[in-house]
Design a protein around this motif. Structure first.
Motif, short mmCIF file in Angstrom:
data_model
loop_
_atom_site.label_atom_id
_atom_site.label_comp_id
_atom_site.label_asym_id
_atom_site.label_seq_id
_atom_site.Cartn_x
_atom_site.Cartn_y
_atom_site.Cartn_z
N VAL A 225 0.86 -1.18 0.00
CA VAL A 225 0.00 0.00 0.00
C VAL A 225 0.90 1.23 0.00
N VAL A 226 0.37 2.31 -0.53
CA VAL A 226 1.08 3.59 -0.51
C VAL A 226 0.31 4.51 0.42
N VAL A 227 1.00 5.07 1.41
CA VAL A 227 0.35 5.87 2.45
C VAL A 227 0.88 7.29 2.45
N ASP A 228 0.02 8.24 2.82
CA ASP A 228 0.48 9.61 3.06
C ASP A 228 1.39 9.60 4.28
N ASP A 229 2.46 10.36 4.20
CA ASP A 229 3.41 10.43 5.30
C ASP A 229 3.66 11.89 5.64
N THR A 230 4.54 12.12 6.60
CA THR A 230 4.84 13.48 7.02
C THR A 230 5.70 14.20 5.99
N GLU A 231 5.72 15.53 6.07
CA GLU A 231 6.60 16.39 5.27
C GLU A 231 6.43 16.19 3.76
N GLY A 232 5.21 15.84 3.34
CA GLY A 232 4.94 15.71 1.92
C GLY A 232 5.32 14.39 1.28
N TRP A 233 5.87 13.48 2.05
CA TRP A 233 6.24 12.17 1.51
C TRP A 233 5.01 11.29 1.30
N ILE A 234 5.08 10.42 0.29
CA ILE A 234 4.23 9.24 0.25
C ILE A 234 5.16 8.04 0.37
N THR A 235 4.70 7.01 1.07
CA THR A 235 5.58 5.91 1.46
C THR A 235 4.97 4.57 1.10
N ARG A 236 5.79 3.68 0.57
CA ARG A 236 5.38 2.31 0.29
C ARG A 236 5.48 1.47 1.55
N PHE A 286 10.57 5.63 10.67
CA PHE A 286 10.06 5.59 9.30
C PHE A 286 9.01 4.49 9.15
N ARG A 287 7.97 4.78 8.37
CA ARG A 287 6.88 3.82 8.20
C ARG A 287 7.19 2.76 7.16
N ILE A 292 8.76 9.04 -1.54
CA ILE A 292 9.05 10.03 -2.57
C ILE A 292 8.22 11.28 -2.30
N ARG A 293 8.72 12.43 -2.70
CA ARG A 293 7.97 13.68 -2.56
C ARG A 293 8.37 14.64 -3.68
N ALA A 391 4.80 26.84 -6.21
CA ALA A 391 6.08 27.16 -5.59
C ALA A 391 6.26 26.33 -4.33
N GLY A 392 7.50 26.02 -4.02
CA GLY A 392 7.84 25.39 -2.76
C GLY A 392 7.43 23.93 -2.66
N GLN A 393 7.35 23.43 -1.42
CA GLN A 393 6.98 22.05 -1.16
C GLN A 393 5.52 21.99 -0.74
N ALA A 394 4.93 20.80 -0.78
CA ALA A 394 3.53 20.66 -0.41
C ALA A 394 3.26 19.26 0.08
N ILE A 395 2.27 19.13 0.94
CA ILE A 395 1.76 17.83 1.37
C ILE A 395 0.47 17.59 0.62
N VAL A 396 0.50 16.60 -0.26
CA VAL A 396 -0.65 16.33 -1.11
C VAL A 396 -1.10 14.90 -0.90
#
Length: 412
Positions: A225-236, A286-287, A292-293, A391-396
């Motif tokens: 599964v791919v999950v939303d993570d902190t600081e804009g990361w998505i994690t496998r 880490f989860r 990736i972000r 612009a910049g980074q984002a949590i999506v």
């Protein structure tokens, strides 16, 4: 004309017949981002030690900029004199804090990009103060030179410039680290580079017999599964791991080999896979192993180190591939890591192992494409790119399940 390979990364208006997805129209922002995501981001472009008082031309996001060091400080300008279009990176510093075009001596301020003098027009040139070229924000961290830029020059100077630290993983900002790395130009385009990095399935098969994994067993297949993570990361995050499999009518397949033995041979994902995990890495919680972000930064967490990859767009066919391998070391331990990196890791991991990815990204030709279940990682990545800010980074939010590889059209 025969033998000419079609441009696979330009706009995909022409559709080819077949059962596969014919284009990336499900993700129009991503499909159009051949030169990089819209808006501006901080990108690493070179090692700080390489930047001196001689100007250097850099290609990024289908643009040409000039970087130079003056008085110990890094500067970046648009690499084009507005007079006749000559690259300023071919020029010289005739006065402190400036760069002069080699053709007629148009001289620009390194901080503002403002025209300060026209040497061949005399001290009273009426153009002075009336001509300006783009000044690109630049910073230095982690031994790298970073520029804040995007593919559209109209975005230059718009909005606030976030601190470069927003582009750097927080676990690298306030800790004693030792790092080694590699920067090289690669073919295939930044999107294929990023998709390969976060791809769920390829490491188990493509890298199974690499020298870097000579003594390690890779799983045959997994569910993820791919999950939303902190600081804009998505994690496998793996939910099932299978070391061997029986394929109906074909037989049994496994990556296990006689020389790959021992309790530590099997490659489980994530730092929790072994009690030998570096305590600093374990404490970070880490989860999962792969994250990736935006705008194209991969993080792979191992037991003793963390590996990072930036996919910096250059043009439609090329990207700057920036690799960092980090261990939490200081003093003598850091020096020993540097030696180990130069003698071993640089050649096996950032060399032969990574060259297998380079090979695949270079020969990849998609779309059309037919996605499968492990491509949940790729579709999740495309979704966060689709919501990229200007612009910049984002949590999506982009998480999805392993059983849903994305909105693949019926029959594809």
């Amino acid at each position: 004309m025969t033998g000419v390979k079609p441009d696979r990364r330009q706009a995909t208006g022409g559709r080819r017949q077949g059962p596969a997805r014919q284009d990336w129209s499900t993700w129009p922002v991503y499909e159009a981002a051949v030169h990089g995501l819209p808006g501006r981001y901080w990108y690493p472009v070179m090692w700080s030690v390489q930047l001196r008082s001689k100007p250097i031309a850099i290609e990024i996001a289908n643009r040409r900029i000039m970087v130079i060091r003056d008085g110990g400080e890094a500067h970046a300008l648009d690499d084009r004199c507005p007079h006749r279009g000559v690259p300023l990176s071919l020029g010289s510093q005739e006065f402190p804090g400036t760069i002069s075009c080699p053709y007629h001596g148009w001289t620009f301020d390194l901080r503002s990009g403002c025209l300060r003098a026209v040497i061949t027009d005399g001290p009273d040139s009426p153009l002075v103060g009336k001509v300006t070229i783009a000044s690109i924000p630049v910073a230095e961290r982690l031994g790298l030179v970073w520029v804040f830029i995007g593919p559209d020059p109209a975005d230059d100077g718009q909005g606030e410039v976030p601190p470069v630290e927003t582009a750097i993983p927080s676990e690298l900002l306030d800790a004693d680290i030792a790092l080694g790395g590699n920067i090289e130009m690669r073919s295939g385009g930044w999107r294929f580079g990023a998709e390969n990095g976060f791809d769920e399935g390829h490491a188990k098969y493509l890298h199974r017999d690499s020298l870097w994994r000579m003594l390690k067993v890779m799983p045959t297949w997994t569910k993820t599964v791919v999950v939303d993570d902190t600081e804009g990361w998505i994690t496998r995050v793996q939910t099932e791991v299978h070391w061997a499999a029986d394929f109906p009518g074909l037989g049994r397949w496994s990556g296990e080999r006689l020389w790959k033995i021992g309790s530590g041979a099997k490659m489980l994902e994530g730092p929790k896979a072994s009690g030998r995990t570096d305590p600093h890495i374990a404490a970070l919680g880490f989860r999962g192993q792969q994250s990736i972000r935006l705008p194209g930064l991969l993080r792979i967490v191992h037991r003793r180190f963390i590996h990072y990859e930036w996919y910096v767009p250059v043009d439609a066919e090329r990207y700057r591939y920036v690799q960092l391998l980090v261990e939490y070391k200081s003093g003598v331990s850091a020096l020993l890591f540097k030696l180990r990196y130069l003698l071993l890791i640089r050649w096996l991991f950032h060399g032969q192992f990574s060259a297998q990815d380079k090979w695949m990204v270079d020969v990849m030709d998609a779309p059309p494409e037919r996605l499968y279940r492990p491509d949940v990682s790729i579709t999740a990545w495309r979704r966060i790119c689709e919501g990229a800010p200007r612009a910049g980074q984002a949590i999506v939010s982009a998480a999805t399940s392993a059983d849903d590889p994305g909105p693949v059209p019926s029959g594809s």
